[in-house]
Scaffold this motif. Structure first.
Motif, short mmCIF file in Angstrom:
data_model
loop_
_atom_site.label_atom_id
_atom_site.label_comp_id
_atom_site.label_asym_id
_atom_site.label_seq_id
_atom_site.Cartn_x
_atom_site.Cartn_y
_atom_site.Cartn_z
N PRO A 124 4.32 -89.51 99.97
CA PRO A 124 5.53 -89.89 99.36
C PRO A 124 5.38 -89.67 97.79
N LEU A 125 5.96 -88.82 97.22
CA LEU A 125 6.07 -88.01 95.71
C LEU A 125 6.75 -87.59 95.66
N GLY A 126 6.83 -87.21 94.53
CA GLY A 126 7.99 -85.30 93.86
C GLY A 126 8.10 -86.06 92.29
N ALA A 127 8.81 -85.72 91.96
CA ALA A 127 8.33 -85.32 90.06
C ALA A 127 9.89 -84.55 89.90
N VAL A 128 10.41 -84.65 88.59
CA VAL A 128 11.24 -83.81 87.83
C VAL A 128 10.79 -83.17 85.83
N VAL A 129 10.52 -82.31 86.06
CA VAL A 129 9.82 -81.40 85.03
C VAL A 129 10.63 -80.61 84.18
N GLY A 130 10.83 -80.74 83.41
CA GLY A 130 10.90 -79.65 82.27
C GLY A 130 10.57 -79.49 80.98
N ARG A 131 11.55 -78.98 79.98
CA ARG A 131 11.68 -79.09 79.28
C ARG A 131 12.35 -80.22 78.72
N LYS A 132 11.40 -80.71 77.46
CA LYS A 132 10.64 -82.06 77.07
C LYS A 132 12.10 -82.70 75.76
N ALA A 133 12.36 -81.86 75.54
CA ALA A 133 13.89 -82.16 74.61
C ALA A 133 15.10 -83.49 75.68
N LEU A 134 15.05 -82.10 76.52
CA LEU A 134 15.98 -82.56 77.38
C LEU A 134 15.31 -83.90 78.59
N LEU A 135 14.03 -84.38 78.86
CA LEU A 135 13.64 -85.57 79.66
C LEU A 135 13.52 -86.85 78.46
N ASP A 136 14.00 -86.05 77.40
CA ASP A 136 13.48 -87.41 76.54
C ASP A 136 14.97 -87.81 75.80
N ASN A 137 15.80 -87.08 76.03
CA ASN A 137 17.70 -87.22 75.30
C ASN A 137 18.42 -88.86 76.18
N LEU A 138 17.80 -89.33 77.57
CA LEU A 138 18.72 -90.58 77.79
C LEU A 138 18.38 -91.73 77.46
N PRO A 139 18.76 -92.59 77.21
CA PRO A 139 18.13 -93.85 76.57
C PRO A 139 17.38 -94.53 77.30
N LYS A 140 16.30 -95.63 76.54
CA LYS A 140 15.17 -95.96 77.39
C LYS A 140 15.81 -96.94 78.65
N GLY A 141 14.88 -96.93 79.80
CA GLY A 141 15.18 -97.51 80.48
C GLY A 141 16.13 -96.69 81.85
N GLY A 142 16.48 -95.58 81.06
CA GLY A 142 17.36 -94.70 82.12
C GLY A 142 17.08 -93.69 83.40
N LEU A 143 15.20 -93.64 82.80
CA LEU A 143 14.94 -93.27 83.95
C LEU A 143 13.71 -94.00 84.50
N GLY A 144 13.07 -94.47 85.19
CA GLY A 144 12.12 -95.63 85.60
C GLY A 144 12.46 -95.46 87.96
N GLY A 145 11.85 -96.34 87.70
CA GLY A 145 11.35 -96.71 89.67
C GLY A 145 10.92 -97.61 89.86
#
Length: 416
Positions: free
Chosen positions: A266-287
């Motif tokens: 089991p694994l997945g990912a969301v990838v794309g333009r760096k500016a998009l992936l960096d736009n949420l506050p620290k801790g906004g993404l993870g698991g």
């Protein structure tokens, strides 16, 4: 088959119990052998128990079985993201995050889009499938069984016809429906993103119209709308190239990955333009489990095997075998229910239809049973469950592929 301790809301396609598998073959607990044209629903492009993947799992299991990356980073996650960023065929710098599944990747993509655009409206497509979690349910272009009895779903989400030569919906028809949507339902300026499969999976292996894809990319650029490509089923070589969006001549802003990314782990990912992936506050993404070390090791071994040369060879060999056999069946008039061949590359579907063109869902159910009894596992798809989706491992031995197609041929003859 009844399992009293398992939710009866889980639908079982094949009432058997599997024991083990090797490449494109599996055995049930009675010892019966099957040729596997399901591949864990597109998860096993490298087949069951690929030696390189198994070795990587064993090796990693002796070093580190788990660590939450957001607590303390670990080497397999870092190495995999570096390798993935190089593997994604786009011209811009790639960033991303690992998830536990494709649906979780889609959920996080919606968060990323909202953070980047300040908008919430999403446009998806008829026949789409993006997951079974609450937000992804609303993206799906089909009510039964996914949205039944669930009530109000997260939104706003709107749907458009999916244009493809495989379903008869033209680019012009889809664009006309889009014009109506923006004049009647929602202001285009309020749209955050489009989410689309370059080849629909659950929808019946329908290949997206190239002209429409380019028009959609132009619209997104003009209106500052983000474009998400769901490559969860079509990615990692299923169409004979790394990802199916490449055949469309466009670059999406975000790409959803899963299924065959890690050889069955089991694994997945969301990838794309760096500016998009960096736009949420620290801790906004993870698991907690996202990017588990063992899953990352399996994914690294998967990428080792998926060279462009291998993907092209595997894809062309499987495509040629399926297309030539299908054309022979049409020429022979093998079955009155044999409809269109859908999809591209090795991602192919065979439609079952009545003489008047209506879906022959009853015959597909019959075919699943006939084929299983004869030692072949098949998977249905399409709005009416009338399209067989062929998902044999890309690594299937030619003789085993032909044996599976022989069984399918025999069973198609028996439909009534």
């Amino acid at each position: 088959m009844s399992h009293e301790t398992i939710s009866q809301s889980i639908s079982i396609v094949h009432p058997i119990s599997l024991s083990h598998g090797k490449n494109a073959e599996v055995w049930d607990t009675t010892g019966k052998r099957y040729i596997d044209f399901v591949g864990g629903i597109g998860v096993l492009n490298l087949g069951h128990c690929h030696p390189g993947v198994v070795e990587a799992i064993r090796d990693q299991a002796t070093k580190l079985t788990h660590y939450a990356f957001n607590a303390a980073p670990h080497a397999p996650y870092i190495e995999l993201m570096e390798r993935l960023s190089a593997f994604i065929p786009v011209t811009y710098p790639v960033s991303g995050m690992l998830t536990n599944s494709g649906a979780e990747a889609a959920e996080n993509a919606l968060k990323i889009v909202r953070g980047a655009t300040g908008r919430t409206a999403v446009i998806a497509f008829d026949g789409a499938f993006h997951g079974r979690t609450l937000a992804t349910l609303n993206l799906n272009g089909k009510v039964a069984p996914y949205k039944q009895k669930i009530g109000v779903l997260p939104g706003p989400v709107y749907h458009l016809p999916y244009p493809s030569a495989d379903n008869g919906v033209t680019c012009a028809e889809a664009l006309k429906a889009m014009d109506r949507l923006f004049s009647v339902e929602i202001d285009v300026e309020d749209v955050a993103c489009f989410i689309i499969e370059p080849v629909q999976g659950e929808g019946g292996f329908l290949a997206l119209d190239i002209e429409f894809a380019k028009a959609l990319r132009r619209l997104c650029d003009e209106k500052n709308i983000l474009l998400i490509a769901d490559e969860i089923q079509s990615g990692f070589g299923r169409t004979g190239q790394r990802f199916a969006f490449s055949r469309l001549g466009i670059e999406p802003d975000l790409i959803l990955l899963g299924k065959s990314i890690a050889g069955g782990v089991p694994l997945g990912a969301v990838v794309g333009r760096k500016a998009l992936l960096d736009n949420l506050p620290k801790g906004g993404l993870g698991g907690t489990y996202s990017g588990n070390p063992i899953a990352c090791a399996a994914a690294l071994a998967t990428l080792d095997a998926m060279t462009d040369e291998h993907l092209k060879t595997w894809g062309s060999q499987q495509e040629e075998a399926i297309v030539s056999r299908y054309q022979a069946w049409r020429t022979q008039g093998l079955s009155p229910y044999l409809g269109r061949l859908t999809g591209v590359g090795a991602m192919r579907g065979i439609e079952l239809a009545n003489a008047d063109g209506t879906p022959a869902a009853k015959q597909l159910t019959q075919l699943l049973s006939l084929a299983r009894d004869a030692g072949l596992l098949l998977m249905p798809s399409g709005k009416s469950r009338h399209i067989i989706r062929l998902l044999a491992p890309l690594t299937i031995e030619p003789a085993v592929l032909e044996e599976g197609l022989d069984i399918l041929e025999t069973c198609l003859k028996q439909l009534s």
